[in-house]
Design a protein around this motif. Structure first.
Motif, PDB file in Angstrom:
ATOM      1  N   LYS A 369       0.820  -1.202   0.000  1.00 27.50           N
ATOM      2  CA  LYS A 369       0.000   0.000   0.000  1.00 27.50           C
ATOM      3  C   LYS A 369       0.859   1.259   0.000  1.00 27.50           C
ATOM      4  N   GLU A 370       1.990   1.213   0.700  1.00 31.59           N
ATOM      5  CA  GLU A 370       2.906   2.338   0.860  1.00 31.59           C
ATOM      6  C   GLU A 370       4.176   1.781   1.470  1.00 31.59           C
ATOM      7  N   ILE A 371       5.237   2.573   1.511  1.00 31.54           N
ATOM      8  CA  ILE A 371       6.353   2.222   2.367  1.00 31.54           C
ATOM      9  C   ILE A 371       6.068   2.814   3.745  1.00 31.54           C
ATOM     10  N   SER A 372       6.666   2.252   4.785  1.00 27.71           N
ATOM     11  CA  SER A 372       6.296   2.679   6.135  1.00 27.71           C
ATOM     12  C   SER A 372       7.115   3.877   6.617  1.00 27.71           C
ATOM     13  N   PHE A 373       8.178   4.225   5.895  1.00 27.48           N
ATOM     14  CA  PHE A 373       8.960   5.445   6.147  1.00 27.48           C
ATOM     15  C   PHE A 373       9.942   5.573   4.997  1.00 27.48           C
ATOM     16  N   ASP A 374      10.546   6.736   4.858  1.00 25.89           N
ATOM     17  CA  ASP A 374      11.557   6.917   3.820  1.00 25.89           C
ATOM     18  C   ASP A 374      12.714   5.962   4.062  1.00 25.89           C
ATOM     19  N   THR A 375      13.028   5.174   3.056  1.00 24.77           N
ATOM     20  CA  THR A 375      14.099   4.190   3.184  1.00 24.77           C
ATOM     21  C   THR A 375      15.430   4.860   3.501  1.00 24.77           C
ATOM     22  N   ILE A 376      16.096   4.342   4.518  1.00 19.95           N
ATOM     23  CA  ILE A 376      17.447   4.798   4.851  1.00 19.95           C
ATOM     24  C   ILE A 376      18.408   3.923   4.052  1.00 19.95           C
ATOM     25  N   SER A 377      18.856   4.440   2.945  1.00 24.21           N
ATOM     26  CA  SER A 377      19.762   3.724   2.043  1.00 24.21           C
ATOM     27  C   SER A 377      21.104   4.422   2.144  1.00 24.21           C
ATOM     28  N   ALA A 378      22.057   3.813   2.865  1.00 27.20           N
ATOM     29  CA  ALA A 378      23.239   4.546   3.312  1.00 27.20           C
ATOM     30  C   ALA A 378      24.519   3.770   3.028  1.00 27.20           C
ATOM     31  N   ALA A 379      25.353   4.337   2.188  1.00 27.09           N
ATOM     32  CA  ALA A 379      26.618   3.711   1.809  1.00 27.09           C
ATOM     33  C   ALA A 379      27.783   4.360   2.545  1.00 27.09           C
ATOM     34  N   GLY A 380      28.757   3.538   2.947  1.00 23.70           N
ATOM     35  CA  GLY A 380      29.993   4.058   3.525  1.00 23.70           C
ATOM     36  C   GLY A 380      29.738   5.012   4.674  1.00 23.70           C
ATOM     37  N   PRO A 381      30.265   6.250   4.585  1.00 19.95           N
ATOM     38  CA  PRO A 381      30.135   7.201   5.698  1.00 19.95           C
ATOM     39  C   PRO A 381      28.699   7.600   5.994  1.00 19.95           C
ATOM     40  N   HIS A 382      27.810   7.525   5.004  1.00 22.98           N
ATOM     41  CA  HIS A 382      26.409   7.881   5.266  1.00 22.98           C
ATOM     42  C   HIS A 382      25.754   6.902   6.231  1.00 22.98           C
ATOM     43  N   ALA A 383      26.246   5.669   6.294  1.00 29.43           N
ATOM     44  CA  ALA A 383      25.686   4.688   7.222  1.00 29.43           C
ATOM     45  C   ALA A 383      25.935   5.078   8.674  1.00 29.43           C
ATOM     46  N   ALA A 384      26.879   5.997   8.898  1.00 30.51           N
ATOM     47  CA  ALA A 384      27.153   6.480  10.263  1.00 30.51           C
ATOM     48  C   ALA A 384      26.125   7.500  10.731  1.00 30.51           C
ATOM     49  N   GLY A 515      22.891  -0.774  17.344  1.00 23.84           N
ATOM     50  CA  GLY A 515      23.733  -0.290  16.255  1.00 23.84           C
ATOM     51  C   GLY A 515      25.090   0.183  16.738  1.00 23.84           C
ATOM     52  N   TYR A 516      25.913   0.549  15.778  1.00 18.78           N
ATOM     53  CA  TYR A 516      27.217   1.168  16.045  1.00 18.78           C
ATOM     54  C   TYR A 516      27.512   2.115  14.887  1.00 18.78           C
ATOM     55  N   TYR A 517      28.040   3.301  15.202  1.00 17.46           N
ATOM     56  CA  TYR A 517      28.246   4.322  14.174  1.00 17.46           C
ATOM     57  C   TYR A 517      29.607   4.981  14.366  1.00 17.46           C
ATOM     58  N   LYS A 518      30.441   4.888  13.344  1.00 19.34           N
ATOM     59  CA  LYS A 518      31.755   5.526  13.359  1.00 19.34           C
ATOM     60  C   LYS A 518      31.698   6.718  12.417  1.00 19.34           C
ATOM     61  N   ASP A 519      31.661   7.903  12.993  1.00 17.44           N
ATOM     62  CA  ASP A 519      31.458   9.129  12.233  1.00 17.44           C
ATOM     63  C   ASP A 519      32.441   9.240  11.072  1.00 17.44           C
ATOM     64  N   GLY A 520      31.893   9.467   9.875  1.00 13.37           N
ATOM     65  CA  GLY A 520      32.715   9.661   8.691  1.00 13.37           C
ATOM     66  C   GLY A 520      33.245   8.394   8.069  1.00 13.37           C
ATOM     67  N   ALA A 521      32.904   7.226   8.646  1.00 10.48           N
ATOM     68  CA  ALA A 521      33.469   5.972   8.136  1.00 10.48           C
ATOM     69  C   ALA A 521      32.383   4.967   7.743  1.00 10.48           C
ATOM     70  N   TYR A 522      31.618   4.491   8.715  1.00  3.32           N
ATOM     71  CA  TYR A 522      30.589   3.501   8.427  1.00  3.32           C
ATOM     72  C   TYR A 522      29.639   3.403   9.615  1.00  3.32           C
ATOM     73  N   GLY A 523      28.531   2.745   9.401  1.00  6.51           N
ATOM     74  CA  GLY A 523      27.565   2.499  10.465  1.00  6.51           C
ATOM     75  C   GLY A 523      26.999   1.101  10.328  1.00  6.51           C
ATOM     76  N   ILE A 524      26.529   0.564  11.449  1.00  7.97           N
ATOM     77  CA  ILE A 524      25.990  -0.802  11.492  1.00  7.97           C
ATOM     78  C   ILE A 524      24.692  -0.784  12.296  1.00  7.97           C
ATOM     79  N   ARG A 525      23.663  -1.411  11.782  1.00  8.16           N
ATOM     80  CA  ARG A 525      22.434  -1.641  12.544  1.00  8.16           C
ATOM     81  C   ARG A 525      21.812  -2.927  12.012  1.00  8.16           C
ATOM     82  N   ILE A 526      21.334  -3.760  12.901  1.00  8.84           N
ATOM     83  CA  ILE A 526      20.627  -4.991  12.524  1.00  8.84           C
ATOM     84  C   ILE A 526      19.288  -4.947  13.239  1.00  8.84           C
ATOM     85  N   GLU A 527      18.199  -5.060  12.484  1.00 10.60           N
ATOM     86  CA  GLU A 527      16.870  -4.875  13.087  1.00 10.60           C
ATOM     87  C   GLU A 527      15.902  -5.954  12.646  1.00 10.60           C
ATOM     88  N   ASN A 528      15.289  -6.579  13.632  1.00  9.78           N
ATOM     89  CA  ASN A 528      14.127  -7.435  13.460  1.00  9.78           C
ATOM     90  C   ASN A 528      12.993  -6.890  14.309  1.00  9.78           C
TER      91      ASN A 528
END
Length: 609
Positions: A369-384, A515-528
C-alpha cells in the motif's frame, strides 16, 4: 515511487527566512519564538502544510525544535540527528544543540532576560511541554506567550494547504474487533479513570478505535482528525467531510457523530459549560486544547490516552495478519539482497538505485500500500548517520570493501514492517567484523531474553549494549520502538530504551535494533521486529517468563560475523534463525532468477567457533 529523493532542505534560505520571521516577531511585540517539528496532533510525521521547522531551517529530520531570539537562534535535535543537522542547516545562523545534553528550557534560561516575551503556537506544543517551558522562563522573569496566529504562517508565502486525503474502512476481520466493540471498551476505560469524556488527539488512536485508515500523511495511513469519546453515549469525530465517501460516511454514522474540524473548539467549550470531567493526555494533547477546556469550566483528568495501551496489545487477528505481511516482505528483501550481491560489486548501484529497487520488489508482491517510512539507504560514511535520508544531491555509490546499510519497511493492509540489514560489498576489515558482531550479539541477546511479568524496556535495554560496552562503544538511540498494524511504524507506549518504564505485555510488537556508528566511516544496525509472548513455565524454574517471538525473516550477512566473538548459544540462535528464514521464504522465491540458490548459501550454518 512512494519515496521522493528530491531535497527540500537548502541552508541558503535560512538567513533570509530567519530575518523575515524576526521582523514578524517585532511587529507582534515578541522577543522570540519557538518552532517545533509538530502539527496539531503532535504526531511524528506531519503533512507538508505543517513543515514549519524545515521551511525555516532546512532541517529534514523527524524530531527537532528551533528557538529564535532577536540576536541568536538554536536548533535542538536528539542523538539521531547530530550529524545530519549540521549538513542541512546554515550553522552560521542556527546553532545546533543536542536536545538531551542542553535542553531547550536550560538554553532559554541562559539566553533570555527578565521581562522578555517568548511566543509559541499553543496548537503545536503539548500541555506538558508548555508547563516545562513556563517553569524555566519564570526562573529568569521571562514570559511564555501563546499566539493566535503562527508568525511563520504570516511569512511563508507558498505554504501548502492542509491535506484532504480519502478515508477508507479497515476490515473487521483484520482488526479482529469491530469499532462498536472498541468504542464500548474505551468508554469503560474512560469511566474507570473517573471521567465523563476523553479527548483523542493522536491520529493513530482515532484510526484504530474507529477502524478507519487515511492518506493525509505520507507513509502513515491515518486521517488528520480529532475525537471526543464519552464514558456513555456516542462519540464525536471531527474530520473534514471532503475525506469521506458516501459509503464510509454511512458506516461511520452507525457508531459516531461526525462534525467538521472547525466545530472542535466549540465542542471543547461545551464540555466546559457542562462542567464535565475530561480525560486528557498532557504528553500528547496540544496546550490549546487544555486551555479551552479549563477556561470553559471543565475539570481536567490528566492521564494517558485511553486508546494507546489497547492499541499496542495486538489481538490474534492483528498478529496473524502481521505475521503474513512479514513473510511477504521477507521474500521481497531476499530478492533485493540477492540482486544487491550481484549488482553492487559491478559498480552499478548507488543509494537511490538501491532504494528504488527495494521498493520495486515490495511492489511486486501485489500487496504494498505504501512504504512505512523513507528508506534509509546509506553507503559508507552515510551509514554512520542513523536517520540518513538519501537525496539525489547527497547520493553516494556503493563501493568495494565498504559497508551498506538499508533500513526500510512496507505498509500492507495486514501489517507494517520495519527491517534493517547491514551488508558488506567486497571484503570487510577486521574492525568492521568486530563491531558488526558486537551489534549482532546485542540483537541476539534481546531475541533470546526471558523476563517476568512487570518487566519494562529499560530493564532489557542493557542486553543490547553489553557487548558494545565491554569494548568501550555505544549507540545514541533507543534499542526498540513499538510498531502498529497498518498504522504508525513508530508506536507507543512500549519501547526498549534506557528511559522506557512501560511494562511489556503479550501481544506488543517492538523493534530490536542495536547499532554502532563511526562518524565519517561507516555504520551498522541490525533490526528485526518481535512480539512479546505470553508467560510460560521454564523447566525447573519457579516463575513463568515472557519472551519474544521474532516476526522478521531475512538473512543476516554472515561475511561480517566474527564467529570467535560469539558463544555457542549465540551461534545456535543464529543458525536456527537462518534455518527458519530458509523454510519460510524458499517457497516464495523463484528458481529461475537465481534467488533460491542465493538464499540457500546465505542461510548456511555458521559452524562452530
Amino acid at each position: 515511487m512512494f519515496q521522493s529523493f528530491d531535497s527540500s532542505a537548502d541552508p541558503r534560505f535560512g538567513a533570509a527566512r530567519l530575518a523575515a520571521l524576526r521582523a514578524e516577531l517585532k511587529r507582534n511585540d515578541l522577543d522570540g519564538f519557538l518552532v517545533p517539528l509538530a502539527d496539531e496532533h503532535q504526531g511524528e510525521y506531519i503533512p507538508p502544510s505543517a513543515q514549519r521547522l524545515a521551511w525555516l531551517t532546512g532541517f529534514g529530520g523527524s524530531a527537532g525544535l528551533c528557538a529564535v531570539l532577536a540576536d541568536k537562534a538554536a536548533i535542538f535535535v536528539d542523538g539521531r540527528y547530530t550529524i545530519q543537522v549540521r549538513q542541512q542547516v546554515n550553522t552560521e545562523v542556527f546553532e545546533p544543540k543536542h536536545l538531551m545534553d542542553e535542553p531547550v528550557g536550560e538554553w532559554l534560561k541562559e539566553n533570555v532576560g527578565a521581562g522578555r516575551r517568548i511566543g509559541y503556537d499553543p496548537w503545536l506544543h503539548t500541555m506538558a511541554e508548555v508547563a516545562r517551558l513556563e517553569k524555566a522562563l519564570k526562573k529568569v522573569g521571562a514570559f511564555l506567550v501563546a499566539v493566535d496566529r503562527n508568525p511563520i504562517d504570516a511569512v511563508w508565502g507558498e505554504q501548502p494547504n492542509p491535506p484532504v486525503g480519502p478515508v477508507s474502512l479497515y476490515p473487521d476481520q483484520l482488526a479482529g474487533e469491530t469499532s462498536a466493540v472498541k468504542i464500548e471498551r474505551i468508554g469503560k476505560a474512560v469511566a474507570e479513570a473517573d471521567a465523563d469524556a476523553a479527548v483523542l488527539t493522536m491520529t493513530d488512536s482515532i484510526a484504530w478505535v474507529f477502524n478507519i485508515r487515511g492518506s493525509d500523511i505520507g507513509h502513515t495511513p491515518v486521517p488528520l482528525a480529532f475525537a471526543i469519546l464519552q464514558a456513555e453515549g456516542r462519540p464525536l469525530l471531527f474530520i473534514d467531510g471532503q475525506k469521506l465517501s458516501n459509503s464510509v460516511r454511512a458506516a461511520l454514522d452507525a457508531v459516531v457523530d461526525i462534525a467538521e474540524p472547525d466545530q472542535f473548539t466549540g465542542a471543547l467549550e461545551d464540555l466546559g459549560r457542562d462542567e464535565r470531567r475530561v480525560l486528557i493526555d498532557p504528553s500528547t494533547a496540544a496546550a490549546k486544547i487544555g486551555t479551552l477546556l479549563k477556561e470553559g469550566g471543565a475539570k481536567l483528568v490528566e492521564g494517558e490516552d485511553p486508546v494507546t495501551l489497547p492499541k499496542a496489545i495486538k489481538n490474534e487477528a492483528e498478529l496473524a495478519g502481521t505475521r503474513g505481511a512479514h513473510i511477504r516482505d521477507g521474500a521481497a528483501m531476499v530478492r533485493f539482497l540477492a540482486w544487491l550481491d550481484e549488482a553492487a560489486p559491478a559498480g552499478s548501484v548507488d543509494e537511490v538505485i538501491a532504494a528504488e529497487k527495494l521498493e520495486e520488489f515490495r511492489r511486486d508482491t501485489g500487496a504494498l500500500k505504501e512504504i512505512s517510512f523513507d528508506t534509509i539507504s546509506a553507503a559508507g560514511p552515510h551509514a554512520a548517520i542513523p536517520h540518513y535520508r538519501v537525496t539525489r544531491e547527497s547520493c553516494l555509490p556503493l563501493k568495494m570493501d565498504e559497508i551498506f546499510l538499508i533500513d526500510s519497511g512496507g505498509q500492507y493492509e495486514d501489517g507494517t514492517t520495519d527491517i534493517t540489514r547491514t551488508v558488506i560489498v567486497g571484503t570487510p576489515s577486521a574492525e568492521m567484523r568486530d563491531r558488526y558482531t558486537r551489534v549482532l550479539k546485542g540483537m541476539i541477546a534481546i531475541s533470546r531474553a526471558r523476563f517476568p511479568k512487570g518487566t519494562t524496556g529499560a530493564h532489557l535495554d542493557i542486553l543490547a549494549r553489553q557487548a558494545l560496552w565491554n569494548a568501550g562503544f555505544d549507540f545514541d538511540h533507543g534499542t526498540g520502538h513499538g510498531v502498529g498494524v497498518y498504522l504508525s511504524v513508530h508506536e507507543g507506549p512500549q519501547r526498549i530504551s534506557k528511559a522506557s518504564h512501560v511494562k511489556l505485555q503479550p501481544g506488543m510488537i517492538l523493534s530490536n535494533e542495536p547499532g554502532y556508528y563511526k562518524d565519517g566511516a561507516y555504520g551498522i544496525r541490525i533490526e528485526n521486529l518481535v512480539i512479546v509472548t505470553a508467560e510460560e513455565p521454564i523447566e525447573g524454574g519457579e516463575r513463568p517468563m515472557m519472551g519474544f517471538e521474532t516476526l522478521t525473516f531475512a538473512p543476516i550477512d554472515k561475511r561480517l560475523v566474527d564467529v570467535s566473538l560469539m558463544d555457542e548459544g549465540e551461534i545456535s540462535w543464529f543458525d536456527r534463525y537462518h534455518a527458519e528464514v530458509r523454510e519460510k521464504l524458499m517457497p516464495l522465491v523463484s528458481e529461475e532468477d537465481g534467488v533460491r540458490g542465493w538464499l540457500l548459501a546465505a542461510t548456511e550454518p555458521l559452524g562452530p567457533r
